[in-house]
Design an enzyme around this catalytic site. Structure first.
Site, PDB file in Angstrom:
ATOM      1  N   SER A  66       0.865  -1.194   0.000  1.00 47.78           N
ATOM      2  CA  SER A  66       0.000   0.000   0.000  1.00 47.78           C
ATOM      3  C   SER A  66       0.889   1.227   0.000  1.00 47.78           C
ATOM      4  CB  SER A  66      -0.879   0.027   1.249  1.00 47.78           C
ATOM      5  OG  SER A  66      -0.123   0.438   2.374  1.00 47.78           O
ATOM      6  N   ASP A  67       0.302   2.387  -0.260  1.00 47.87           N
ATOM      7  CA  ASP A  67       1.014   3.639  -0.027  1.00 47.87           C
ATOM      8  C   ASP A  67       0.972   3.903   1.486  1.00 47.87           C
ATOM      9  OD1 ASP A  67       2.318   6.067  -0.386  1.00 47.87           O
ATOM     10  OD2 ASP A  67       1.248   6.512  -2.232  1.00 47.87           O
TER      11      ASP A  67
END
Ligand SMILES: *[C@@H]1O[C@H](CO)[C@@H](O)[C@H](O)[C@H]1NC(C)=O
Ligand SMILES: *[C@@H]1O[C@H](CO)[C@@H](O)[C@H](O)[C@H]1NC(C)=O
Ligand SMILES: *[C@@H]1O[C@H](CO)[C@@H](O)[C@H](O)[C@H]1NC(C)=O
Ligand SMILES: *[C@@H]1O[C@H](CO)[C@@H](O)[C@H](O)[C@H]1NC(C)=O
Ligand SMILES: *[C@@H]1O[C@H](CO)[C@@H](O)[C@H](O)[C@H]1NC(C)=O
Ligand SMILES: *[C@@H]1O[C@H](CO)[C@@H](O)[C@H](O)[C@H]1NC(C)=O
Length: 771
Positions: A297-298
């Site tokens: 994920s970011d």
């Protein structure tokens, strides 16, 4: 990446005595390297530490030994240590977009250990070179510096680079990080760079030199525009745009580059957060493209899903959705905090958690993390001496030279000849730039060579900044600048932007030069006696029409953010030691563009009903300041077509559902495609007095038989080096289905039957595809 949530590294080690089932000697032990059997011979009894077994067996053995809590702690960017198994904490987040960077917390510079790394030009300028072997060499050199830093204990092995989002809108503050607006160039850059970073010299495809990551998947290219920011942005994207614009670089990264990771973005696509979208992650990236690696994920997309997007009622539900969608790793700490409860509440099965842990550890195994001390491994001898070497720094200069784009050059202006130009006025807020040259996601460079320093080596210079900074909100210093300009034989104005104008979390609202820069340029040009060279240092395109039309501004150069040796590269071009050869990787729009289309409108295709003019050279038909692919040289190159078919017969029959004259297109995925290609040979001659490199861009104008086809698209490109009066023939092999196809409304690739007009340099040639 989101700096608000930047985790601290290294975290305190968490000891889990209660779960300890191994020899007590391990329970007391804080390992630096996993499976360091020299320090701890008892580790030899674990199959996961046995390098002669295959990765699958080793990872399964490891995951089998872990508790649910330990698994949850292995799903985050600062993964917990598991001392009882001899596994240290691991920081997943390092960055190496254009040189090893300390933007990620798992990499740091220290005056005594490794003070800095080579800082190459920001990607947008490198892309302008259209030199695929250069993209690859940069990856190799950067991964060597990265591995040297890992060996020294100041970096991880997983680097969240490159950024292959399409530079869709000129306002985007992170456009500088990308290879530009074209899906083919972005794909080629992504593949070559990823291979350079990852591939080992011994050719072992299972193992990785370092791990790369193509980000941010997908349709992420808005940071903050008026009231919309990336955490709340719901990108409304058509299947057609997703398939032919936003996704191709990611698909290529996985299929052709074998990238070890894909990062999902912050934004939503059509109402679903990308990190929670099973169709995008599990079905497409892992299912269809067959990612061999992990999906991250970011930082921290899961928190954004919960707090900003209100995606679910509890963080446990968000966790379950993301894991089920295919997420393996979370930049942040959400998965560590909520996975255990999500499993206990029955929201997600432990087997899904196992898949995630397996993908993460398998990647670390491919990197040698479970093979003990790095000195025993390939690349183990790399260290401080391999960072900031002369060769690596020379490559920074060479990369900038290859990318710099000459946009305007009146007769007799550039190159400057030191025989005639005895004094040079160097003016502008970027004339003595240091940090501005390296843009964002930079590290600490080995050193800087500023424009002023480099120009001063060839000629006597007088320097006046003209403006206090790039915002240039005052004309107070203009008089001084005009005085030095009036007294000099020539003027170089270094203008443009820096990270205070365009950056992560900072999109532009206007695409003009900031503040009073235009006024400074025209006033200085007015009083100048000789050539006036305008240098634009920027990530994004600028409306420089004032200077383009002003005859007193005799030359314009775009230098991107040219890296630590940017000044030297500029001086090489200005004094003719290097023949400019870069081409714009993005359209330079007029200022009015930002008024005609809202930045959050993701449509690539024009829409007459809303006045949307379309985006990028593939769809935008309006006026440009400079078009995609534009760039001049000090030489002149001519092209002659040697070989190209006029007609290609496609052996379609009833089985293809397309065999009559009413059929206008056929499917680009069928058996008919095997070996269907056309060969094009072109002769290129340098008829100038100066040797140089020249890029041939091969475009096609497809027949308009598929709804909303691009008017023009890049099929291929090649860069060649030619001495004065030298010529060479260049061959292109065009795969009909892959390269001549376009995407229809439903997201399927089709090849249009009929006339495809090819454009090769200044030559146009028609090819008919017929049944
Ligand atoms: C490692 O695995 C190989 C192959 O199964 C085996 O022969 C060897 O004994 C193992 N080594 C240790 C230390 O267990
Ligand atoms: C840099 O590393 C040295 C050697 O490990 C250490 O003594 C020093 O404290 C570090 N300096 C900083 C600023 O972290
Ligand atoms: C974007 O955010 C920056 C600060 O991060 C702020 O200065 C700027 O005004 C914002 N821009 C817009 C268009 O919201
Ligand atoms: C230019 O920048 C360099 C590096 O920061 C600095 O040492 C030098 O003094 C500057 N020159 C002028 C004239 O300001
Ligand atoms: C110009 O910008 C500087 C900071 O860069 C600021 O201190 C000053 O107030 C600004 N002046 C005007 C007239 O906006
Ligand atoms: C491409 O880049 C490499 C590496 O700098 C260089 O050796 C080569 O000459 C370049 N190719 C052309 C045609 O400019």
């Amino acid at each position: 990446m989101d700096f608000q949530n930047k985790p601290q590294f290294p975290l305190l080690l968490v000891f889990v005595f209660l779960l300890s089932v191994s020899p007590s000697v391990l329970a007391q032990y804080s390992p630096r390297y996993a499976c360091d059997t020299d320090k701890n011979p008892s580790l030899k009894s674990y199959a996961f530490c046995n390098a002669s077994l295959d990765f699958k067996t080793r990872v399964n053995d490891l995951v089998k030994r872990m508790s649910l809590q330990e698994k949850a702690g292995s799903l985050v960017s600062v993964a917990d240590s598991i001392n009882r198994l001899g596994i240290p904490s691991y920081g997943w987040w390092s960055e190496a977009l254009h040189g090893v960077s300390d933007t990620g917390p798992a990499t740091w510079f220290n005056k005594t250990i490794i003070p800095g790394a080579t800082s190459y030009p920001q990607v947008i300028l490198t892309a302008a070179s259209f030199n695929e072997s250069l993209f690859n060499i940069l990856g190799k050199v950067i991964s060597t510096e990265a591995r040297a830093m890992y060996n020294t204990g100041v970096s991880g092995l997983t680097f969240w680079s490159p950024n292959v989002n399409i530079f869709r809108d000129p306002r985007w503050g992170r456009g500088q990080e990308t290879p530009g607006e074209d899906p083919l160039l972005s794909s080629r850059f992504g593949v070559a760079f990823v291979k350079g970073l990852q591939e080992r010299e011994d050719g072992d495809k299972d193992r990785l030199k370092i791990g790369a990551c193509c980000k941010h998947y997908t349709a992420y290219d808005l940071d903050n525009w008026t009231s919309v920011d990336r955490f709340h942005f719901n990108a409304i994207v058509t299947k057609q745009d997703l398939e032919d614009t936003y996704n191709p670089p990611f698909k290529s990264c996985v299929l052709d580059g074998n990238v070890a990771s894909i990062m999902c973005s912050f934004n939503q696509v059509n109402g679903i957060p990308t990190c929670g979208d099973r169709e995008l992650l599990e079905e497409t990236v892992r299912g269809e493209w067959k990612l061999n690696g992990y999906i991250s994920s970011d930082c921290d997309s899961l928190q954004v899903m919960f707090k900003d997007q209100h995606w679910a009622k509890t963080p446990e539900e968000v966790t379950a959705d993301a894991l089920q969608a295919g997420l393996d790793l979370n930049c942040g700490d959400s998965l560590k905090k909520f996975t255990e409860n999500a499993v206990k509440e029955g929201l997600v099965k432990e087997s899904v958690v196992d898949r995630a842990v397996t993908n993460n550890f398998a990647t670390l195994m491919r990197l040698g993390f479970f093979d003990g001390h790095p000195s025993k491994q390939m690349y183990g001898n790399l260290g401080k001496k391999d960072v900031c070497t002369k060769d690596n720094q020379d490559l920074a200069r060479e990369t900038a030279r290859q990318g710099i784009v000459l946009l305007k050059n009146s007769l007799g202006s550039l190159p400057l000849l030191p025989t005639y130009i005895k004094s040079l006025a160097v003016i502008g807020p970027n004339a003595n730039a240091t940090k501005a040259m390296i843009g964002n996601y930079a590290g600490i460079p080995c050193k800087y060579t500023t424009p002023l320093e480099a120009l001063s080596e060839s000629v006597q210079t007088v320097y006046e900044a003209g403006c206090a900074n790039v915002l240039c909100n005052s004309t107070d210093k203009f008089e001084k600048a005009k005085n030095v300009a009036a007294a000099a034989d020539a003027v170089v104005l270094v203008m443009g932007t820096d990270l205070t104008v365009e950056a992560e979390a900072l999109d532009r609202t206007e695409i003009d030069l900031p503040g009073e820069q235009n006024l400074l340029i025209s006033e200085v040009a007015y009083v100048a006696r000789g050539p006036v060279i305008l240098v634009i240092m920027s990530g994004g395109g600028m409306d420089v029409s004032f200077s383009k039309c002003n005859p007193k501004v005799t030359s314009i150069l775009w230098v991107g953010f040219p890296g630590q040796e940017g000044g030297a590269a500029m001086a090489d071009v200005i004094f003719g030691r290097y023949n400019p050869s870069g081409r714009l990787p993005m359209t330079w729009y007029p200022r009015s563009y930002t008024k005609t289309v809202p930045m959050n409108d993701m449509n690539m295709r024009p829409d007459p009903t809303t006045g949307h003019p379309g985006r990028s050279y593939r769809f935008y038909r309006g006026e440009t300041v400079y078009p995609f692919g534009y760039g001049l040289s000090y030489s002149l190159y001519i092209h002659r077509l040697i070989k190209a078919p006029k007609l290609v017969s496609i052996p379609l029959n009833k089985a293809h559902g397309c065999s009559s004259s009413s059929c206008t297109s056929f499917d680009a995925s069928g058996d008919i495609c095997d070996g269907l290609s056309l060969d094009i040979d072109v002769m290129v001659t340098n008829i100038g007095k100066m040797g140089g490199s020249h890029t041939i861009l091969l475009f096609s104008y497809p027949p308009q038989v598929i709804y909303n086809s691009p008017t023009k698209q890049l099929l291929d490109f090649k860069r060649v080096q030619l001495g004065p009066w030298e010529r060479t023939s260049i061959s292109f092999k065009i795969d009909v289905c892959k390269q001549l196809s376009v995407v229809d409304k439903d997201g399927n690739r089709k090849v249009g039957l009929g006339r495809h007009v090819l454009q090769i340099g200044d030559i146009q040639h028609s090819v008919s595809l017929k049944i």
